[in-house]
Design a protein around this motif. Structure first.
Motif, mmCIF file in Angstrom:
data_model
loop_
_atom_site.group_PDB
_atom_site.id
_atom_site.type_symbol
_atom_site.label_atom_id
_atom_site.label_comp_id
_atom_site.label_asym_id
_atom_site.label_seq_id
_atom_site.Cartn_x
_atom_site.Cartn_y
_atom_site.Cartn_z
ATOM 1 N N ALA A 141 0.835 -1.198 0.000
ATOM 2 C CA ALA A 141 0.000 0.000 0.000
ATOM 3 C C ALA A 141 0.871 1.249 0.000
ATOM 4 C CB ALA A 141 -0.920 -0.002 1.218
ATOM 5 N N ALA A 142 0.423 2.272 -0.699
ATOM 6 C CA ALA A 142 1.207 3.498 -0.821
ATOM 7 C C ALA A 142 1.202 4.287 0.476
ATOM 8 C CB ALA A 142 0.656 4.360 -1.945
ATOM 9 N N THR A 143 2.175 5.179 0.600
ATOM 10 C CA THR A 143 2.239 6.074 1.753
ATOM 11 C C THR A 143 0.927 6.834 1.879
ATOM 12 O OG1 THR A 143 4.605 6.346 1.389
ATOM 13 C CG2 THR A 143 3.520 7.966 2.796
ATOM 14 N N ALA A 144 0.388 6.853 3.077
ATOM 15 C CA ALA A 144 -0.967 7.358 3.272
ATOM 16 C C ALA A 144 -1.153 8.800 2.825
ATOM 17 C CB ALA A 144 -1.352 7.212 4.738
ATOM 18 N N SER A 145 -0.109 9.605 2.898
ATOM 19 C CA SER A 145 -0.280 11.027 2.607
ATOM 20 C C SER A 145 -0.265 11.351 1.114
ATOM 21 C CB SER A 145 0.824 11.833 3.299
ATOM 22 O OG SER A 145 2.101 11.433 2.841
#
Length: 326
Positions: free
Chosen positions: A128-132
């Motif tokens: 999963a990608a960095t949340a920001s």
């Protein structure tokens, strides 16, 4: 006689209700095979703004680095139930499309997970990608960003978000980055998929709930770029009208099976991908550098309440038959 007819009517009604639910849906009860196509680009986090991802022109000297982001659009072409002739096909007013969003967690030596010695391409770990990261730069209009807030939520481990569109817009790679994303997400949210890396955040340990990795020729120029990827992921947001059970294990994948034994998921997939021959970097019109085709397997099951009602009707009918015979 009236009771018998009533029971028959209830049973037939429930049966037809279940059938209509299945036939009207993209999926059916059982193991489904979905064929879908991706278009994507490589990005890196803006060092001055972690909410933005800057477009990276494919460069064999740079390759793929830890922390890079793969972002793109995805569209289902058809879905069929294993062992059945029933198919769902994409049409102009019935489409399943959406977004993919993944982060490169690690690029490791080829044989780290493959003990056969046959793997000679880098093993690229994806999660999963960095949340920001919510804004992505338009490759054909640098400095212009598309905000994907509300379309996919990487903070919830979402890597794929599918939307069901019954409008007239058509999924595909065109000349416009913005239009392609809008067309891919202008329906109603259907489902999201991803996996949890576990409490330690280290890939391929016992607390992972799935995996996604690629073997790719990162040292090749775009026109010759090739690769393959494997994934085992779970449904996160489910608006498909079916529950899922984690009972699928990719029979053709052995690297993660050797690390995380007996790992079962809602979906497994593998894909072959290459440079998009229509990328503007190769003289074409598309803003997408890579394309891929992914067969995926999903196994929805009937709603428990529906099956319970159908079972009650059948039991009642059987009980009535026994009573008449006594």
């Amino acid at each position: 006689m009236k009771k018998l007819l009533t029971l028959l009517a209830i049973t037939l009604f429930l049966g037809m209700g279940l059938t209509s639910l299945v036939s009207a849906s993209i999926l059916e009860v059982g193991e489904n095979t979905m064929f879908f196509k991706n278009f994507e680009n490589l990005y890196e986090i803006d060092p001055n703004d972690s909410t933005q991802a800057l477009y990276v022109t494919p460069d064999p000297n740079r390759g793929v680095l830890d922390g890079d982001i793969l972002f793109g659009i995805v569209g289902a072409q058809d879905v069929n139930l294993v062992g059945s002739s029933t198919h769902w096909f994409q049409s102009g007013t019935d489409q399943l499309s959406g977004l993919l969003l993944q982060e490169v967690k690690d690029v490791v030596d080829p044989d780290t997970f493959d003990g056969t010695g046959q793997q000679n391409l880098p093993h690229i770990v994806l999660g999963a990608a960095t949340a920001s990261v919510i804004k992505f730069e338009d490759p054909k209009n640098l400095g212009s960003f598309f905000d994907i807030t509300g379309l996919i939520n990487p903070a919830n481990n979402e890597m794929f978000a599918f939307y069901h569109d019954t409008g007239a817009t058509t999924f595909g790679a065109t000349t416009s980055f913005v239009t392609d994303i809008q067309n891919a997400t202008d329906g109603n949210l259907w489902a999201t998929f991803g996996y949890n890396e576990g409490v330690d955040g280290i890939f391929a340990t016992a607390d992972d709930t799935g995996y996604f990795y690629s073997h790719a020729d990162v040292g090749a120029i775009l026109a010759q770029f090739t690769g393959e990827a494997w994934g085992a992921i779970d449904i996160i947001q489910n608006l498909t009208s079916f529950p899922f059970v984690k009972d699928l294990n990719d029979p053709g994948e052995n690297e993660m099976d050797a690390v995380i034994a007996n790992l079962f998921n809602d979906m497994y997939l593998n894909n072959e991908f290459n440079g998009n021959p229509h990328s503007f970097n190769l003289g074409g019109p598309n803003p997408w550098d890579f394309e891929s085709n992914d067969p995926a397997h999903l196994h929805p099951v009937p709603e428990p309440s529906t099956m319970l009602l159908l079972g009650i009707g059948l039991l009642g009918l059987a009980g009535y038959g026994r009573k008449r015979m006594m």
